[in-house]
Design a protein around this motif. Structure first.
Motif, short mmCIF file in Angstrom:
data_model
loop_
_atom_site.label_atom_id
_atom_site.label_comp_id
_atom_site.label_asym_id
_atom_site.label_seq_id
_atom_site.Cartn_x
_atom_site.Cartn_y
_atom_site.Cartn_z
N PRO A 141 5.67 -8.79 -3.66
CA PRO A 141 5.18 -10.17 -3.72
C PRO A 141 6.22 -11.13 -4.31
O PRO A 141 6.34 -12.26 -3.84
N ASP A 142 6.98 -10.70 -5.32
CA ASP A 142 7.96 -11.60 -5.95
C ASP A 142 9.04 -12.06 -4.98
O ASP A 142 9.65 -13.11 -5.15
N TYR A 143 9.33 -11.25 -3.98
CA TYR A 143 10.38 -11.58 -3.01
C TYR A 143 9.80 -12.14 -1.71
O TYR A 143 10.52 -12.69 -0.88
N GLY A 144 8.49 -11.92 -1.51
CA GLY A 144 7.88 -12.31 -0.23
C GLY A 144 8.46 -11.51 0.92
O GLY A 144 8.50 -11.97 2.07
N LYS A 145 8.92 -10.30 0.62
CA LYS A 145 9.58 -9.45 1.63
C LYS A 145 9.20 -7.99 1.40
O LYS A 145 8.78 -7.62 0.30
N THR A 146 9.42 -7.17 2.42
CA THR A 146 9.31 -5.73 2.20
C THR A 146 10.66 -5.23 1.67
O THR A 146 11.68 -5.92 1.77
N SER A 147 10.65 -4.01 1.13
CA SER A 147 11.91 -3.47 0.60
C SER A 147 12.88 -3.16 1.74
O SER A 147 14.08 -2.97 1.50
N GLN A 169 -5.93 3.14 7.39
CA GLN A 169 -6.80 3.62 6.30
C GLN A 169 -7.02 2.57 5.22
O GLN A 169 -7.94 2.68 4.42
N LEU A 170 -6.14 1.58 5.15
CA LEU A 170 -6.25 0.57 4.10
C LEU A 170 -7.03 -0.63 4.60
O LEU A 170 -6.46 -1.62 5.04
N THR A 171 -8.34 -0.52 4.54
CA THR A 171 -9.16 -1.59 5.07
C THR A 171 -9.57 -2.59 3.98
O THR A 171 -9.86 -3.73 4.27
N GLY A 172 -9.59 -2.15 2.72
CA GLY A 172 -10.02 -3.03 1.63
C GLY A 172 -8.89 -3.89 1.09
O GLY A 172 -7.79 -3.93 1.64
N ASP A 173 -9.20 -4.60 -0.02
CA ASP A 173 -8.22 -5.49 -0.63
C ASP A 173 -7.22 -4.75 -1.51
O ASP A 173 -6.19 -5.29 -1.86
N ASN A 174 -7.60 -3.55 -1.92
CA ASN A 174 -6.72 -2.84 -2.85
C ASN A 174 -5.52 -2.25 -2.10
O ASN A 174 -5.62 -1.21 -1.46
N ARG A 175 -4.40 -2.92 -2.21
CA ARG A 175 -3.21 -2.47 -1.48
C ARG A 175 -2.09 -2.08 -2.45
O ARG A 175 -0.94 -1.88 -2.05
N SER A 176 -2.41 -1.97 -3.74
CA SER A 176 -1.36 -1.69 -4.73
C SER A 176 -0.77 -0.30 -4.52
O SER A 176 -1.46 0.66 -4.15
N ALA A 177 0.53 -0.23 -4.76
CA ALA A 177 1.26 1.03 -4.53
C ALA A 177 2.53 1.00 -5.36
O ALA A 177 2.92 -0.06 -5.87
N GLY A 220 4.49 -2.47 -6.10
CA GLY A 220 4.39 -3.37 -4.96
C GLY A 220 3.04 -3.22 -4.28
O GLY A 220 2.07 -2.74 -4.90
N GLU A 221 3.00 -3.60 -3.03
CA GLU A 221 1.76 -3.52 -2.25
C GLU A 221 2.08 -2.97 -0.87
O GLU A 221 3.22 -3.09 -0.41
N ILE A 222 1.06 -2.45 -0.23
CA ILE A 222 1.27 -2.03 1.16
C ILE A 222 1.08 -3.27 2.05
O ILE A 222 0.05 -3.95 1.97
N ALA A 223 2.09 -3.55 2.85
CA ALA A 223 2.07 -4.74 3.71
C ALA A 223 0.98 -4.61 4.78
O ALA A 223 0.48 -3.51 5.03
N TYR A 224 0.63 -5.74 5.40
CA TYR A 224 -0.36 -5.68 6.48
C TYR A 224 0.28 -5.21 7.79
O TYR A 224 -0.37 -4.68 8.67
N GLN A 225 1.59 -5.40 7.89
CA GLN A 225 2.30 -4.85 9.05
C GLN A 225 3.75 -4.57 8.64
O GLN A 225 4.27 -5.20 7.73
#
Ligand code: IMP
Length: 203
Positions: free
Chosen positions: A167-173, A115-123, A146-151
């Protein structure tokens, strides 16, 4: 001295909360931290969690448990979830039940990512904690942006952690250690507010 009961059956949450409280030198405020299972309370929390806001659900759970256990207990209940801006805040208060309570998380991830096809991934993850004692309820709120990751990535944590990118960690939680996550998480922040704003107040 009163006992603190954490009103949840979610093992991931209990572990995070206990780990956090253990490190917080609060022993003067209550004599034990117990889960619902520890006090043998077989209450259907899901049936109580039917409000439309995190605040409403946390309050309902804390009050329901405190009413049953009585004045010797302080009850801490939380309600939390993932709010995705591009999905108008969904899954939000329905995070646990999104696509059905028993639906595996990888299936939910796929639905969200498609469902997240656009650039807005903020969450953000949101956590509201309600502390109930015989005098009433006090509410505390914590958020983790944070943001919703691409995978999906990572195996730690629980729930939506593998698709929540920091983004600050370059990782998912799901790729953080429990200590790292507690230090910045919505639940960690809400608990910090509980400890600073309520438990450390002189009685
Ligand atoms: P509830 O607070 O029990 O209503 O459920 C919250 C739901 O939100 C959980 O079952 C997860 O799906 C999601 N959730 C809350 N906090 C986290 C978190 O720290 N990581 C991943 N998912 C979470």
């Amino acid at each position: 001295m009163k006992k603190l009961v954490v009103a949840t059956r979610n093992k991931g949450k209990v572990n995070e909360i206990l780990r956090y409280l253990e490190g917080a030198a609060f022993g003067q405020s209550f004599s034990a931290v117990l889960s619902l299972d520890d006090v043998g309370l077989d209450l259907d929390l899901d049936a109580i969690e039917n409000g439309t806001t995190f605040e409403e659900n946390a309050t309902k759970k804390a009050v329901a448990v405190q009413d049953i256990l009585g004045d010797d207990y302080i009850v801490l209940a939380d309600d939390s979830g993932l709010s995705i801006d591009a999905l108008n805040g969904e899954p939000g208060v329905n995070s646990a039940n999104f696509m059905g309570r028993d639906t595996l998380y990888p299936v939910r991830f796929e639905a969200i990512l498609s469902q997240l096809t656009g650039d807005n991934r903020s969450a953000r993850f949101v956590c509201v904690m309600a502390v109930a004692d015989e005098e009433g309820v006090t509410l505390f709120r914590g958020e983790m942006e944070g943001e919703i990751a691409y995978q999906p990535a990572g195996y730690d944590g629980f729930g939506y952690d593998p698709i929540f990118y920091l983004p600050d960690y370059g990782k998912t939680s799901a790729e953080l250690t429990m200590e790292q996550k507690n230090a910045i998480s919505h639940r960690g922040k809400a608990l910090k507010a509980v400890i600073e704003g309520w438990l450390n107040e002189p009685n």
